[in-house]
Design a protein around this motif. Structure first.
Motif, short mmCIF file in Angstrom:
data_model
loop_
_atom_site.label_atom_id
_atom_site.label_comp_id
_atom_site.label_asym_id
_atom_site.label_seq_id
_atom_site.Cartn_x
_atom_site.Cartn_y
_atom_site.Cartn_z
N PRO A 278 0.76 -1.20 -0.14
CA PRO A 278 -0.03 -0.01 0.03
C PRO A 278 0.81 1.24 -0.07
N ILE A 279 0.33 2.42 -0.68
CA ILE A 279 1.15 3.51 -0.90
C ILE A 279 0.17 4.38 -0.46
N ALA A 280 0.31 5.33 0.71
CA ALA A 280 -0.69 6.18 1.58
C ALA A 280 -0.24 7.56 0.54
N ILE A 281 -1.31 8.38 0.61
CA ILE A 281 -1.11 9.90 -0.07
C ILE A 281 -0.26 10.40 0.92
N THR A 282 -0.10 10.16 2.04
CA THR A 282 0.97 11.01 3.09
C THR A 282 2.23 10.53 2.82
N GLU A 283 2.29 9.29 2.43
CA GLU A 283 3.69 8.89 1.89
C GLU A 283 4.32 9.59 0.65
N LEU A 284 3.40 9.72 -0.18
CA LEU A 284 3.69 10.46 -1.19
C LEU A 284 4.16 11.92 -1.27
#
Length: 354
Positions: A278-284
């Motif tokens: 999973p890739i969170a928006i916050t990680e981006l």
């Protein structure tokens, strides 16, 4: 595999190939001379035919027109350096087609009809396979509920068709995308993993809004809380964080992309680490702040890779560095192209050569 002796070919005497400008193709505009047609009725598949491409005749009460029982695939055939023609990953495409059909409660054509039908059709229209670099013959198998009955029910009759058309390279230039947190492409437990027509029609409105705002596509998020990245437009999406290729994991809301699978395998072969998570928006957002994201791109049959230049996140345009021939996305694209064209060994046995 031996070609089906039961596939009858009825060739046209009026080819339109001379009307096509192969040096300046438009995606989805031109259609080759023939199509394969095979009907399902009385609980069994009938004999497939290859006939001149023509309009369909169906009842206004055909179930597909009302209740969405329609599924398609997208594939490509390539002109190889030795003059032969390659249908790329036909087996993988059939498996996905069958999975989509099963989810939509539709009859699944036998693999023999699918594979041999593709092969015979491409052989019949082999002059339509472009030789220009980046161009290919797009293959569109699709199946719809043809039963004439307007009551809500699972259809008992279906028509399977394959047609083809020459296409150019798509999304050669970097694109701008917008993270979508209001509209949802697919929900958990739904049909997001299937190539069903409704999945694409439902995406038009938010995509149109994004384009009116100056973006080429949307970056879809999950249907629960819109916190995690899922797909880019009608493609899978991949990111490069510190030389690690990362993509969201497959689920019932994410399409099992054939190009996605191919690029992950090629990246590993080139020595890059890959992660499906999973890739969170916050990680981006953090990756842009810390400058640890170096690449982002869509991956799909039509575009192969669609480099992303800008990602709009929560009101802010975040820009990626310029791409060059050493960028991971270009390394992967070029390696895939060499394999499909036959200038590099096909160690994964992906090519179906006719």
């Amino acid at each position: 595999m031996e070609l089906l002796t039961g596939i009858e070919v009825r060739k046209t005497n009026l080819s339109k190939i001379n009307e096509v400008n192969f040096e300046n193709l438009e995606f989805g505009k031109d259609v080759a001379d023939h199509m394969l047609v095979c009907d399902y009725s009385n609980g069994e598949w009938q004999r497939p035919l290859i006939v001149p491409f023509a309009n369909l005749s169906l009842s206004p009460s055909a179930l597909a027109l009302h209740y969405g029982q329609t599924v398609f695939e997208g594939m490509k055939a390539f002109h190889m350096v030795d003059g032969r023609i390659n249908i790329f990953r036909a087996d993988k495409h059939y498996d996905r087609f069958a999975k989509s059909l099963e989810r939509m409660c539709m009859a699944v054509p036998p693999k023999e009809i699918f594979i041999d039908g593709l092969s015979k059709l491409v052989e019949t229209d082999k002059a339509w396979v472009p030789k220009k670099a980046g161009a290919s013959l797009y293959l569109r198998p699709f199946l719809y509920a043809s039963e004439a009955r307007f009551g809500i029910k699972i259809s008992d009759e279906y028509r399977f068709i394959i047609f083809t058309g020459p296409v150019p390279e798509l999304y050669a230039k970097p694109i701008k995308v917008k993270v979508e947190t209001n509209y949802t492409r697919a929900a958990k437990g739904g049909t997001g993993f299937a190539k069903s027509g409704g999945n694409y029609g439902g995406a038009y409105y938010p995509t149109r809004i994004a384009r009116e705002q100056g973006y080429d596509q949307v970056l879809w998020t999950d249907g629960r809380k819109n916190e995690f990245i899922e797909e880019s437009g009608s493609m899978n999406v991949m990111f490069v964080f510190k030389d690690v290729l990362v993509t969201p994991p497959l689920s019932d809301s994410i399409l099992d992309g054939v190009t996605r699978d191919s690029l992950l395998k090629l990246a590993s072969a080139l020595g890059y680490k890959t992660e499906e998570r999973p890739i969170a928006i916050t990680e981006l957002e953090k990756a842009f702040r810390d400058k640890t994201i170096t690449e982002a791109f869509g991956a799909g049959t039509a575009a192969v890779v669609a480099p992303i230049q800008t990602i709009h996140i929560n009101g802010i345009d975040c820009h990626l560095p310029e791409y060059n021939q050493e960028s991971i996305l270009n390394q992967l694209k070029q390696k895939l192209e060499r394999i499909r064209r036959g200038s590099e060994a096909d160690t994964n046995e992906w090519n179906f050569i006719i």
